[in-house]
Motif scaffolding. Structure first.
Motif, PDB file in Angstrom:
ATOM      1  N   VAL A 175      11.120 -12.339  -7.666  1.00  0.00           N
ATOM      2  CA  VAL A 175       9.810 -12.700  -8.208  1.00  0.00           C
ATOM      3  C   VAL A 175       9.255 -11.591  -9.104  1.00  0.00           C
ATOM      4  O   VAL A 175       8.177 -11.753  -9.689  1.00  0.00           O
ATOM      5  CB  VAL A 175       8.810 -13.007  -7.073  1.00  0.00           C
ATOM      6  N   ASN A 176       9.976 -10.462  -9.205  1.00  0.00           N
ATOM      7  CA  ASN A 176       9.578  -9.339 -10.050  1.00  0.00           C
ATOM      8  C   ASN A 176       8.130  -8.922  -9.808  1.00  0.00           C
ATOM      9  O   ASN A 176       7.285  -8.919 -10.710  1.00  0.00           O
ATOM     10  CB  ASN A 176       9.832  -9.671 -11.520  1.00  0.00           C
ATOM     11  N   GLN A 177       7.866  -8.567  -8.564  1.00  0.00           N
ATOM     12  CA  GLN A 177       6.580  -8.046  -8.141  1.00  0.00           C
ATOM     13  C   GLN A 177       6.815  -6.735  -7.395  1.00  0.00           C
ATOM     14  O   GLN A 177       7.923  -6.456  -6.922  1.00  0.00           O
ATOM     15  CB  GLN A 177       5.865  -9.033  -7.210  1.00  0.00           C
ATOM     16  N   ILE A 178       5.757  -5.935  -7.282  1.00  0.00           N
ATOM     17  CA  ILE A 178       5.816  -4.689  -6.527  1.00  0.00           C
ATOM     18  C   ILE A 178       4.753  -4.722  -5.445  1.00  0.00           C
ATOM     19  O   ILE A 178       3.601  -5.084  -5.709  1.00  0.00           O
ATOM     20  CB  ILE A 178       5.593  -3.463  -7.439  1.00  0.00           C
ATOM     21  N   MET A 179       5.155  -4.364  -4.227  1.00  0.00           N
ATOM     22  CA  MET A 179       4.208  -4.271  -3.126  1.00  0.00           C
ATOM     23  C   MET A 179       4.008  -2.811  -2.739  1.00  0.00           C
ATOM     24  O   MET A 179       4.921  -1.996  -2.857  1.00  0.00           O
ATOM     25  CB  MET A 179       4.698  -5.074  -1.920  1.00  0.00           C
ATOM     26  N   ARG A 180       2.801  -2.511  -2.268  1.00  0.00           N
ATOM     27  CA  ARG A 180       2.457  -1.156  -1.848  1.00  0.00           C
ATOM     28  C   ARG A 180       2.065  -1.178  -0.371  1.00  0.00           C
ATOM     29  O   ARG A 180       1.266  -2.008   0.054  1.00  0.00           O
ATOM     30  CB  ARG A 180       1.313  -0.623  -2.703  1.00  0.00           C
ATOM     31  N   PHE A 181       2.630  -0.229   0.397  1.00  0.00           N
ATOM     32  CA  PHE A 181       2.377  -0.146   1.832  1.00  0.00           C
ATOM     33  C   PHE A 181       1.836   1.239   2.163  1.00  0.00           C
ATOM     34  O   PHE A 181       2.365   2.246   1.684  1.00  0.00           O
ATOM     35  CB  PHE A 181       3.662  -0.386   2.629  1.00  0.00           C
ATOM     36  N   ASP A 182       0.821   1.291   3.006  1.00  0.00           N
ATOM     37  CA  ASP A 182       0.281   2.558   3.481  1.00  0.00           C
ATOM     38  C   ASP A 182       0.856   2.839   4.860  1.00  0.00           C
ATOM     39  O   ASP A 182       0.378   2.322   5.863  1.00  0.00           O
ATOM     40  CB  ASP A 182      -1.246   2.500   3.535  1.00  0.00           C
ATOM     41  N   PHE A 183       1.906   3.673   4.908  1.00  0.00           N
ATOM     42  CA  PHE A 183       2.571   3.943   6.176  1.00  0.00           C
ATOM     43  C   PHE A 183       1.720   4.794   7.112  1.00  0.00           C
ATOM     44  O   PHE A 183       2.050   4.917   8.296  1.00  0.00           O
ATOM     45  CB  PHE A 183       3.931   4.610   5.934  1.00  0.00           C
ATOM     46  N   ALA A 184       0.641   5.372   6.596  1.00  0.00           N
ATOM     47  CA  ALA A 184      -0.275   6.093   7.481  1.00  0.00           C
ATOM     48  C   ALA A 184      -1.008   5.115   8.382  1.00  0.00           C
ATOM     49  O   ALA A 184      -1.568   5.507   9.410  1.00  0.00           O
ATOM     50  CB  ALA A 184      -1.281   6.904   6.659  1.00  0.00           C
ATOM     51  N   SER A 185      -0.987   3.841   8.009  1.00  0.00           N
ATOM     52  CA  SER A 185      -1.643   2.795   8.804  1.00  0.00           C
ATOM     53  C   SER A 185      -0.605   1.900   9.462  1.00  0.00           C
ATOM     54  O   SER A 185      -0.455   0.728   9.109  1.00  0.00           O
ATOM     55  CB  SER A 185      -2.571   1.950   7.915  1.00  0.00           C
ATOM     56  N   GLY A 186       0.175   2.467  10.369  1.00  0.00           N
ATOM     57  CA  GLY A 186       1.082   1.639  11.150  1.00  0.00           C
ATOM     58  C   GLY A 186       2.545   1.743  10.829  1.00  0.00           C
ATOM     59  O   GLY A 186       3.353   1.014  11.405  1.00  0.00           O
ATOM     60  N   GLY A 187       2.942   2.606   9.890  1.00  0.00           N
ATOM     61  CA  GLY A 187       4.367   2.717   9.580  1.00  0.00           C
ATOM     62  C   GLY A 187       4.932   1.395   9.101  1.00  0.00           C
ATOM     63  O   GLY A 187       4.361   0.739   8.228  1.00  0.00           O
ATOM     64  N   THR A 188       6.060   0.983   9.668  1.00  0.00           N
ATOM     65  CA  THR A 188       6.680  -0.271   9.238  1.00  0.00           C
ATOM     66  C   THR A 188       5.865  -1.500   9.643  1.00  0.00           C
ATOM     67  O   THR A 188       6.204  -2.611   9.244  1.00  0.00           O
ATOM     68  CB  THR A 188       8.104  -0.400   9.806  1.00  0.00           C
ATOM     69  N   ARG A 189       4.814  -1.296  10.418  1.00  0.00           N
ATOM     70  CA  ARG A 189       3.911  -2.420  10.750  1.00  0.00           C
ATOM     71  C   ARG A 189       2.773  -2.520   9.757  1.00  0.00           C
ATOM     72  O   ARG A 189       1.904  -3.390   9.876  1.00  0.00           O
ATOM     73  CB  ARG A 189       3.324  -2.248  12.148  1.00  0.00           C
ATOM     74  N   ALA A 190       2.745  -1.651   8.745  1.00  0.00           N
ATOM     75  CA  ALA A 190       1.692  -1.677   7.738  1.00  0.00           C
ATOM     76  C   ALA A 190       1.769  -2.967   6.929  1.00  0.00           C
ATOM     77  O   ALA A 190       2.842  -3.527   6.707  1.00  0.00           O
ATOM     78  CB  ALA A 190       1.820  -0.475   6.811  1.00  0.00           C
TER      79      ALA A 190
END
Length: 363
Positions: A175-190
C-alpha cells in the motif's frame, strides 16, 4: 555445494521470485455476495502472528560462507565472521524483511516479518561468532485502534524498518504507506499511526514499492540530512531508469534517485557512523538464480533531485550461503570493528531458509 543442494537452492529462489507476484490466499479472500451477514473481521494472512508469544528459535551454525572453498573468509570488502540457519516450530516465524539492533553490542534486536509481525530477542555469542538466539518473542503489529494491522486488506506487506531512539518506522510495500510506533509506550504492543508521506511515494509500484527505510540521527554532526527519514523503493523507476527514493521531514524533503546498475533492486539499507549509506541489493534470473550485493553511497551526495551512485563492496550468489537477503544492520564492536548483519526472508517456503549472516567491514 552438491548438485542436489544447488538445485534445491535454485528452486527455492525461483519460488521466492514468483511468490512476490501473488497475494496469500487468505489475504485475497472476499466475502461472498448474498443476504446480509453478521459483520466479520477480514481473514488474516496465513502466517500472521495474532497474539504476543514467547517462541522457540533453533539455530544451526554455518561454518563457512563459500562451501567450495571453506578456508576463504574474505569477500570483497567484507570478512565472514559467522552465520546461522534459523528455524522455529512457531508457524508465524519467517518472512523476515527488516532488522534493527536495540543496543550498541549487536545483541538485542527488533525484526519484522512481511506479514505484519514483530520479533524481538537477543543474539547469543561464543566469542565473536553467533551461537543462537535467546528470549525471542513474537507479537502482531497494531494499528491506531489496537488491532493487528493485517485485519485491513493489503496492510500486511511490512518490508522496511527504521529506528530513531524509541520511535520506530515501518514501511508497507503493497500500500506504500509508512507507520510510526512509539516504543516508549509499550514496545511491540505500541499502536502505530500512519505517517503523512509524499504523493509520489504512494504511486510506487504495488509490489516493488517501499523496501528500505533509514533515519538520519538528528545529532549526526556535519550531515545536512540530520533528522530526515530516507525511504527507498525496491523497483520504482524514474524516467531515466533509476531507482526512486524520498527524503521525508528534515531540512530538505524531496525526491532523489539511486543509479540502477546490473538490473539490481534495493532490498534494504543501513547508515554507518562514518556517513556511508550501504544499500543491500538483489536480483533473480532463471539462468543465474539469485545474486546479492552491497553498494556504498555517500550520504552527503543525497539531496532533492540528485542521482547517487557508489562502489560495490560485496557480491554473492548461489555458490555462497545466501538466500533471499532482505535486511541489513550494523554495529561497532568494542575493538572498533564495523560488523554488518544480514537476514533473509524465506517466504515461508520449505525450500528456502532464514539465514542470519555477519561480516566485518574491512575496508
Amino acid at each position: 555445494m552438491s548438485t542436489l543442494q544447488s538445485r534445491r537452492s535454485f528452486i527455492g529462489h525461483a519460488a521466492a521470485g514468483f511468490s512476490t507476484l501473488a497475494l496469500p490466499r487468505l489475504a485475497q479472500a472476499q466475502p461472498a455476495q448474498g443476504p446480509a451477514q453478521p459483520e466479520r473481521r477480514p481473514a488474516q494472512p496465513e502466517h500472521a502472528v495474532t497474539a504476543p508469544a514467547s517462541i522457540e528459535v533453533n539455530a544451526r551454525p554455518i561454518p563457512s560462507f563459500e562451501p567450495r572453498d571453506r578456508s576463504r573468509v574474505r569477500f570483497g570488502s567484507l570478512q565472514y565472521r559467522s552465520g546461522l540457519v534459523l528455524t522455529s516450530p512457531h508457524r508465524g516465524f519467517g518472512g523476515l524483511s527488516g532488522l534493527r539492533f536495540l543496543d550498541d553490542k549487536g545483541e538485542r534486536f527488533l525484526a519484522l516479518s512481511d506479514q505484519g509481525a514483530w520479533f524481538t530477542g537477543a543474539i547469543r555469542y561464543a566469542g565473536s561468532r553467533m551461537a543462537g538466539l535467546d528470549d525471542v518473542e513474537a507479537a502482531p503489529m497494531l494499528n491506531a485502534e489496537g488491532r493487528p494491522i493485517t485485519e485491513k486488506r493489503l496492510w500486511y506487506d511490512t518490508e522496511s524498518l527504521a529506528r530513531d531512539g524509541s520511535t520506530v518506522y515501518v514501511g508497507l510495500e503493497r500500500v506504500n504507506q509508512i507507520m510510526r510506533f512509539d516504543f516508549a509506550s509499550g514496545g511491540t504492543r505500541a499502536r502505530g499511526e500512519v505517517l503523512p508521506t509524499p504523493s509520489g511515494l504512494r504511486k510506487l509500484p504495488t509490489n516493488k514499492g517501499l523496501e528500505a527505510l533509514v533515519f538520519v540521527p538528528k545529532d549526526m554532526k556535519g550531515q545536512p540530512l540530520a533528522g530526515t527519514l530516507i525511504a527507498m523503493s525496491e523497483g520504482g523507476i524514474d524516467a531515466d531508469g533509476n531507482l526512486i527514493g524520498f527524503l521525508i521531514g528534515g531540512p530538505s524533503p524531496g525526491q532523489f534517485s539511486v543509479k540502477r546498475t546490473d538490473k539490481q533492486f534495493i532490498s534494504d539499507a543501513v547508515l554507518l557512523p562514518s556517513g556511508e549509506l550501504l544499500i543491500l541489493e538483489r536480483k533473480f534470473s532463471w539462468f543465474t538464480g539469485i545474486n546479492i550485493r552491497i553498494r556504498s553511497l555517500p550520504l552527503k551526495a543525497i539531496a532533492p533531485g540528485a542521482v547517487v551512485d557508489g562502489p560495490v563492496l560485496f557480491e554473492a550468489d548461489l555458490g555462497h550461503e545466501v538466500d533471499n537477503m532482505e535486511g541489513i544492520d550494523a554495529h561497532v564492536t568494542a575493538e572498533g570493528e564495523t560488523v554488518l548483519t544480514m537476514v533473509s526472508d524465506d517466504n515461508f517456503s520449505l525450500l528456502q531458509r532464514t539465514l542470519l549472516l555477519q561480516f566485518t567491514l574491512v575496508e
